[in-house]
Every structure is written in structure tokens, then in C-alpha cells.
Design an enzyme around this catalytic site. Structure first.
Site, PDB file in Angstrom:
ATOM      1  CB  THR A 177      40.114  39.307  26.506  1.00 42.61           C
ATOM      2  OG1 THR A 177      39.211  38.999  27.640  1.00 42.61           O
ATOM      3  CG2 THR A 177      39.972  40.895  27.785  1.00 42.61           C
ATOM      4  NE  ARG A 186      34.114  31.565  35.861  1.00 44.09           N
ATOM      5  CZ  ARG A 186      34.318  31.130  37.030  1.00 44.09           C
ATOM      6  NH1 ARG A 186      35.868  30.366  37.360  1.00 44.09           N
ATOM      7  NH2 ARG A 186      34.072  30.727  38.062  1.00 44.09           N
ATOM      8  CE  LYS A 231      41.864  35.425  25.891  1.00 39.69           C
ATOM      9  NZ  LYS A 231      41.509  34.829  26.689  1.00 39.69           N
TER      10      LYS A 231
HETATM   11  C1  LIG Z   1      40.131  34.989  27.592  1.00 39.18           C
HETATM   12  C2  LIG Z   1      39.775  34.330  28.781  1.00 39.18           C
HETATM   13  C3  LIG Z   1      39.168  34.680  29.733  1.00 39.18           C
HETATM   14  C4  LIG Z   1      37.839  35.386  29.228  1.00 39.18           C
HETATM   15  O1  LIG Z   1      36.745  35.103  27.828  1.00 39.18           O
HETATM   16  P1  LIG Z   1      35.543  36.637  27.880  1.00 39.18           P
HETATM   17  O2  LIG Z   1      35.238  35.777  26.609  1.00 39.18           O
HETATM   18  O3  LIG Z   1      36.010  37.728  27.915  1.00 39.18           O
HETATM   19  O4  LIG Z   1      34.567  36.258  28.789  1.00 39.18           O
HETATM   20  C5  LIG Z   1      38.249  33.426  30.444  1.00 39.18           C
HETATM   21  N1  LIG Z   1      39.090  32.550  30.646  1.00 39.18           N
HETATM   22  C6  LIG Z   1      40.315  32.189  29.707  1.00 39.18           C
HETATM   23  C7  LIG Z   1      41.347  31.090  30.052  1.00 39.18           C
HETATM   24  C8  LIG Z   1      40.673  33.105  28.962  1.00 39.18           C
HETATM   25  O5  LIG Z   1      41.772  32.698  28.149  1.00 39.18           O
END
Ligand SMILES: *Cc1c(COP(=O)(O)O)cnc(C)c1O
Length: 820
Positions: free
Chosen positions: A669, A562, A673
Site C-alpha cells: 500500500t 518493513r 501512497k
Molecule cells: C503504508 C505503511 C506500510 C506498508 O508499506 P508497504 O510499502 O506496502 O510495505 C507500513 N508501515 C507504515 C507505517 C505505513 O504507513
């Protein structure tokens, strides 16, 4: 037991075959008799629907078995209440977890259909904004995997989060229509419907020599109808249910009005009810406190609670054992009104005493906090809350009275402490504090990373923590390795299986065995080849969607999340501008070719976030078209970030940008990943980055910048951005270039306000961290120029990220919070 099975012998269907020729025959059968299409004229979408229906049958066998087992064994059920479930596509997930991938591919191929083509047509179920909603989706999959009987409860939004388009570099929001082709995964459950009330008044009955009873007489009512989607765990251990509520009118049409000629008025109730579950609210910089949002929160909380209590009474005589048989987890404060609803149902509807109901409620609920940003803590104006939920307002006051007395007695709290823990914020207009309600009504309150949990104890909940010192605990977030490694990165998964065998498929921590290959030249070469192939695929996507050519041998430097000032995409862009300047000024130096990729949505009302997207696109246009750059730097903003786009971008990243202002990202998160998929992280000591450093080793992650403590100190001491900017030539040149319109010749003052904000207060510490960030980027360049070192580090990232599996997180919730 009241609903025991009838005496007649009911024949059980035999489980469905998984042989490709049977699958193929069934696909044709569904196509013909369910969709009504001849194979000769069927469109790809028809094939997708037919294939899903065939897969779904295989799920149903396991689903019924899972439900039966809980009932027979009297297991504790876990209910995960969340206003968001960002699940993305389900096809690959379901097929892979069922172990049907090869069989289904073969079946479709025998019909002349390519699995990847039809799987790519499935719309993303974008029922969430970002991390919080994606966490709920990962948790659902992990709860099924580790065999916990769990139900997810949420809202079936007709429109998920908006679809993002770019118009001349500006974000434009379009409605997402994920249900346009129907949703073959879900089952509508007309029989599971509940009435939900709003407004009206409360009647008091009795109260002379017996305690008074309260009867809420709502002025408005709607029906909540359940839609169930099965959630398949890894190896189909268990299939759980995601139950999403949809709002329907009690009277679909007011016939009297219709017959009197008021055709529009006759449909008013219907439209009003359906509006409740039409849209997902975008997470704004500050929640606007809108009535519809509170209605949504109460609507899904009430439907879920009624459903939970009904299910309990089907199996047990009363609610005395509720905390032993039911655990309800609140994903942030959005469902916190459930605590009031539980109290109302137990006392007003089921006749329990207030104190007894309170014990049961607190024994059943637990709450996960997701943010410390004061502007993001939910609260509702008392007059609004009272008008919409008059009985709940009384209950909030009753709980408050009880707790405040307790606090004065037990802990000798001062007036100031009492004000801090009160459910009512008395500063300015009176508001109901949902965070305090969630805390007080729960036996467990958890943060989502070690740092975030520690900060929670000394910031938002410091006085409540003093009052209840045993309640706050930590559960560091995780991600499901099925979606975020096995499905999104099949090539890496195969390579790992070749090297260390299959154990990691069932136990992600077994990835540790890869450590032994980190310096193995042959393995490094294969690891690099997999990364390169993933980059080629991303380059292909960017080429076809945006017409920008990317060189897969350049470093792919990715920041996708975001758009928010605290996540500091702006820091990344300013550094790109500084690097651009350096490349032009020093053509004699060996610059590492880089592609900086961005993706992410901005909340529609968040002005600066939208401006940052425009800036990224403006900077991209200038840099990408400047021949003096000689292709050494490219900037790309990929539109419409969602789960499916993340599944392509994550495996293709060399460098993962996790650069939030320390103390502001609860966990993250995305960071997990990327590291799992073999990217190097450049990041601050924020959220889960801190624990990632502990796991992968400080030498395998590039950390820079102020710590959370230093940020707090700098703010307290009066941070002076101007003084810092004056001392940094690179920074001041980059900021001046942006502010003066170098990248926006059509509107030279477009970014002046944005940059002024940095000169004047710089709340997010961009200036304080800039030099350290730029230096860290040059460290990254150095590592890159030595591929042996680069792959040694990135392989170790993959090897050591197993702990961040959401299976581990869920096991901790289960043993330490749910006792399930
Ligand atoms: C994992 C994920 C997020 C969270 O991302 P952050 O970098 O932790 O803010 C947000 N949107 C999608 C589509 C995701 O897969």
C-alpha cells in the site's frame, strides 16, 4: 424488545457548537475542570488533552446517532477482526473529517496555542507492524466514510510496536509507551466485560438417546474489558467504533496469599492476566509459535465473538438470521480461531445442532489472506492447541472429519489432496493449520491484489480451490485519501482544488480531471513548487533529527517499509554502492544528484534484516563523507519508521522504490501512497504494482525485472547467482566491496555472510534483477533531466491513482462479500 426506552421523557443534549469562540471557551473549561490546570501554567500536553476532549464531544453527537440508526433500521453490521490496527495519530484525522480544522486552529490561536505544535505531540498509536495493520486502519476510516455500520475488534496493547533507535548504525529496540500521558480518545467500557478461559478439560453430558453435550471447564480465566475509540468518517457521515480488548485478572489480588505474607504471590494472577495484552508481537521471518501469541489470538477472538452474539440477541430472538445481520471479516489467520469459538458458543452455550451451527458460521465469516510465504502461514502444534483450547481441538477434529468425507465424496479427492486440505498438518510434528481453518470456515476468501489472488489459487490453496471453486475472490487493497493526500499533503490538495474543484474530495476518481493539466507548463511549475516545499520540510526533519544536510533540488529516492529480504532493500543498497563507484570513476559525466532515503523496522529476531540496516548506515557514512562524490549521492536511514514519519516522507518523494521479488509482495500500500502524491514509481511487476501500471499507464511508471512466473521458473530450473555475478562487472564489484569490508573497516567480515548468501542461493533473485534495476535507474535519471517529461508523468500518477482509494475497496467488500 426487552430493553426498550423508559417511559419518561429524557432530554437530549443539544449538539455542540463549532464556533471558534465557543471552542476556545470549552478548551479552557476542560483544562480547568478535567485536567485541573490553570491556563497560565498549562503545558503543551495539557492543551492537547483539552483540545482532544473538546473535539471528542463533537464526535460523540454523531457517534450516538450512528449507533441508534443501525438499531432502528435493522442494518447488517460488519465486524473487522484484526490483531493489528496501525492508526497513528488521530487528532488531525478527526478534526479534518469533522470539518473543524479552521475553527479549531482559530480557537487555539486565540489562546496563544499553535495547533500544529500540539498535534505533533500526540503519540502514534503503533498497534501494528506494517501494511496489514495500516490496511485495517484505512478500512476503519473508509467504512465510516461510506456509511457502513462497522466495528473493528483488536487488542489494546500497552506497548505498541517497539521504538527504533540507532546505536552506531545498529537497530536498538526500546519499548513504546504511547499510553504514558493517558489516552483521551478512548472510553473504558467496564460493562462490556467477558470471561475468557484457557486450558482445563471437557466434560461430556448425555449421549445415550440424545446427542451428547459438551461442557468446557477451563483451568484458568481472565476478564476482557472493552476500550472504545470513535472512528470518524469523511464529513462525519458516520462514526464507528474501534473496540480494543484489555486483559484483567478475575481476582486482582489473592487476599489469602497476601494475608499469609506472600505479597508477590498475591499479585501473580494479576500480572499473568495483564501480560496477555502487554506487547504486540513483531512480525518475524517465521512465527515462533509462541504460547502467548495463541493466547492473545484466542483472547480477543473470544471476547469479540461473545460481544457480537450478545449484541445480536439484544435485537433478535435467535441466531437463525445471523448471516443476514452479521458479517465477520478475518484480517489474515490471526483471528481464525474465532471459527472454532463461534461453533463452541453456538453449540455448547446456545444449544444449536452442529450442522446448523456450521451453516451459520460459514455464512457469517469471510477471510482475507495476506501472504503466500510458506514460512509465514500460521500453524500451531497440536499438543499446545489441545492443552490451551481442548474444546476447540475437538471442534477442529469434527469439522475436519466432515470436510474430508465431503471432499472424497464430492470430488473424488486423492490421498495427497486430502492431506493438503486437512486442518491437521501430518508432516512431521502434527500442527493445526489456521489458513485451512479460515478457508473452510468462510464463504469468501480474498486476496489483496489481482496477481496475489491468482497465485493463491495455484499455490497455498490450490486443492481447497478445487473443492470450493466459487470462494476465492480478489479485493485489491486501497488507502484512505483523507490521511494519505488531504491531511499529509495540504499544499497539493489546495493546488488540485484550484485546478479541478472540490469533487475529488468526495470521489477520488474525480482526480482524473487533472490529466488535462499534465502538460500545462504553469500547472507543472506549481506542482513542482509543492513537491519542493514538501522536500524542504523533510530535509528540515532529517537535518534536525540526524544532523545530515539534504539538498532539496536533488532527486529524493525513497524506500520506506518493513525491512525484509523479499522487499529487497539490499538490492537498492547494492545499486547505491555501484552508483557510488561509477560517480567516482567517471567524474566527467553529468550525474543526477540523488538522495536515497530509507526507513523501516526489522523484527528483533531477524538477523539479516538487522544487518541490512547496519549496512545502509555503514554505506551512508562512507558515501556521505567522500569528497569525491561532490554531494551527488547521499544515503540516509531515518530511524523509527511509523505512520507519522510516513506522512512526512511520502509527500516529499520524487521516486518511490517498490522493488520486491515478483510474486512475494501480496499487494503493498506504500506504493499507492507515493504515486497518489506525485512520485514516479520504480518497481517490479509484483502485488498491486501490476494494477498501478494498468491505471497510470505503462509510460508513467518504470517497471523492470523478472515476472512472478519467471521467478518461479528460475527457481525450478536452478538459479545460478555465481554465473550471473561473473557476467556483471558492476554487480561483482559492488558485492566484493561490501563483502571485503570497504564500508566496515572496523569489522571487515561484518557483511561477508550476507553477501555469501547471495553468491550461494540468492533466493530473492537480487542478482537476476540487478542489471535490469540499474538500467531502470538510468532511465529514471534521463526522465529527471527533462522536467517537462518528469512532471507530465508524475501529475498523471496523481490523476490516475483515484481507483486505489480504500473507499473503492470497501464498497467492493460490502457488495460482493458482506452484502451490507
Ligand atoms: C503504508 C505503511 C506500510 C506498508 O508499506 P508497504 O510499502 O506496502 O510495505 C507500513 N508501515 C507504515 C507505517 C505505513 O504507513
Amino acid at each position: 424488545m426487552n430493553n426498550s426506552l423508559p417511559a419518561v421523557e429524557i432530554p437530549q443534549p443539544s449538539p455542540r457548537s463549532t464556533r471558534p469562540e465557543i471552542l476556545a471557551a470549552e478548551i479552557i473549561e476542560r483544562l480547568t475542570y478535567r485536567i485541573g490546570k490553570d491556563a497560565k501554567v498549562a503545558k503543551p500536553h495539557d492543551w492537547l488533552t483539552a483540545a482532544i476532549l473538546v473535539v471528542r464531544d463533537r464526535i460523540i453527537d454523531r457517534w450516538m446517532d450512528s449507533t441508534r440508526r443501525v438499531y432502528e433500521q435493522g442494518d447488517k453490521r460488519v465486524y473487522y477482526l484484526s490483531l493489528e490496527f496501525l492508526i497513528g495519530r488521530l487528532m488531525r484525522d478527526a478534526v479534518s473529517n469533522l470539518g473543524l480544522m479552521n475553527e479549531l486552529r482559530d480557537a487555539l490561536a486565540s489562546l496563544g496555542v499553535d495547533f500544529d505544535v500540539i498535534a505533533g505531540l500526540e503519540p502514534d498509536a503503533a498497534l501494528g507492524n506494517g501494511g496489514l495493520g495500516r490496511l485495517a486502519a484505512c478500512f476503519m476510516e473508509s467504512m465510516a466514510t461510506v456509511d457502513i455500520p462497522a466495528y473493528g475488534y483488536g487488542i489494546r496493547y500497552v506497548h505498541g510496536l517497539f521504538r527504533q533507535q540507532m546505536a552506531d548504525g545498529w537497530q536498538v529496540e526500546l519499548p513504546e509507551t504511547w499510553l504514558a500521558h493517558g489516552n483521551p480518545w478512548e472510553f473504558e467500557r467496564r460493562e462490556s466485560s467477558y470471561e475468557i478461559g484457557f486450558g482445563g478439560s471437557v466434560e461430556t453430558i448425555g449421549g445415550y438417546d440424545e446427542p451428547p453435550r459438551y461442557v468446557w471447564k477451563p483451568a484458568e480465566r481472565v476478564i476482557a474489558t472493552a476500550y472504545d475509540t470513535p472512528v470518524v468518517g469523511w464529513r462525519a457521515q458516520r462514526v464507528n467504533t474501534l473496540r480494543l480488548w484489555s486483559a484483567q485478572p478475575i481476582d486482582p489480588i489473592l487476599l489469602d496469599a497476601f494475608n499469609a505474607g506472600d505479597h508477590i504471590g498475591a499479585l501473580r494472577e494479576s500480572n499473568k492476566a495483564e501480560a496477555l495484552t502487554r506487547v504486540l508481537y513483531p512480525a518475524d521471518a517465521n512465527p515462533a509459535g509462541q504460547e502467548l501469541r495463541l493466547r492473545q489470538e484466542y483472547f480477543f477472538s473470544s471476547a469479540s465473538l461473545q460481544d457480537i452474539l450478545r449484541r445480536h440477541l439484544q435485537q433478535y430472538p435467535d441466531f437463525s438470521n445471523l448471516p443476514d445481520k452479521v458479517a465477520i471479516q478475518l484480517n489474515d489467520t490471526h483471528p481464525a480461531v474465532s471459527i472454532g469459538e463461534m461453533m463452541r458458543l453456538l453449540t455448547d452455550v446456545h444449544g444449536l445442532e452442529f450442522d446448523e451451527a456450521w451453516e451459520i458460521t460459514r455464512g457469517t465469516f469471510s477471510y482475507t489472506n495476506h501472504t503466500l510465504l510458506p514460512e509465514a502461514l500460521e500453524s500451531w502444534p497440536v499438543p499446545l492447541f489441545e492443552r490451551l483450547l481442548p474444546r476447540h481441538m475437538q471442534i477442529v477434529y469434527a469439522i475436519n472429519a466432515k470436510i474430508l468425507v465431503e471432499a472424497r465424496k464430492a470430488k473424488n479427492f486423492s490421498d495427497q489432496q486430502i492431506r493438503a486440505i486437512s486442518l491437521i498438518d501430518e508432516n512431521g510434528d502434527r500442527r493445526v493449520r489456521m489458513g485451512n481453518l479460515a478457508f473452510i470456515g468462510s464463504h469468501s476468501i480474498n486476496g489483496v491484489s489481482a496477481l496475489h489472488t491468482d497465485l493463491m489459487k495455484v499455490t497455498v490453496f490450490s486443492d481447497l480451490h478445487t473443492l470450493y471453486p466459487d470462494r476465492i475472490n480478489n479485493k485489491t487493497n486501497g488507502i484512505t485519501p483523507r490521511r494519505w493526500l488531504m491531511q499529509c499533503n495540504p499544499a497539493l490538495t489546495s493546488l488540485i482544488r484550484e485546478a479541478i474543484g472540490d469533487k475529488f474530495l468526495d470521489d477520488t476518481e474525480a482526480l482524473h480531471a487533472l490529466d488535462a493539466f499534465a502538460d500545462d507548463a504553469a500547472f507543472q511549475e506549481k506542482f513542482a513548487a509543492v513537491k519542493r516545499e514538501n522536500k524542504v520540510q523533510l530535509a528540515h526533519l532529517v537535518g534536525s533529527r540526524m544532523g545530515v544536510r539534504l539538498d532539496p533540488s536533488a532527486m529524493f529516492d525513497i524506500q520506506i517499509k518493513r525491512i525484509h529480504e523479499y522487499k529487497r532493500q539490499l538490492l537498492n543498497i547494492v545499486e547505491a554502492v555501484a552508483l557510488y563507484d561509477q560517480i567516482r570513476s567517471h567524474p566527467e559525466l553529468d550525474w543526477v544528484p540523488r538522495v536515497k532515503l530509507f526507513a523501516g523496522k526489522a523484527a528483533p529476531s531477524y538477523h539479516n534484516a538487522k544487518l541490512i540496516i547496519k549496512l545502509a548506515n555503514d554505506v551512508a557514512r562512507v558515501i556521505n563523507n567522500d569528497p569525491a562524490v561532490r554531494g551527488l549521492l547521499k544515503v540516509v536511514f531515518v530511524p523509527n519508521y511509523n505512520v507519522s514519519l510516513a506522512e512526512v516522507m511520502v509527500p516529499a518523494a520524487d521516486l518511490s522504490e517498490q522493488i520486491s521479488t515478483a510474486g512475494m509482495e501480496a499487494s503493498g500500500t506504500g506504493n499507492m501512497k507515493f504515486a497518489l502524491n506525485g512520485a514516479l514509481t520504480i518497481g517490479t511487476l509484483d502485488g498491486a504494482n501490476v494494477e498501478m501500471r494498468d491505471h497510470v499507464g505503462a509510460e508513467n511508471i518504470v517497471i523492470f525485472g523478472l515476472t512472478a512466473e519467471e521467478v518461479a521458473q528460475a527457481r525450478a530450473d536452478g538459479h545460478e547467482p555465481r554465473a550471473i555475478i561473473e557476467k556483471s562487472k558492476e554487480l561483482s564489484q559492488a558485492l566484493d566491496a561490501i563483502a571485503s569490508g570497504v564500508f566496515s573497516p572496523d569489522d571487515r567480515s561484518r557483511f561477508t555472510g550476507l553477501i555469501d548468501g547471495i553468491y550461494n542461493h540468492d533466493w530473492f533473485m537480487l542478482t537476476a534483477d540487478f542489471d535490469a534495476y540499474a538500467a531502470a535507474q538510468r532511465t529514471v535519471d534521463q526522465i529527471w533531466t527533462n522536467p517537462k517529461s518528469w512532471y507530465s508523468k508524475t501529475i498523471r500518477n496523481t490523476a490516475r491513482m483515484g481507483w486505489f482509494s480504500s473507499d473503492r475497496t470497501i464498497r467492493q467488500y460490502a457488495s460482493e462479500i458482506w452484502r451490507a
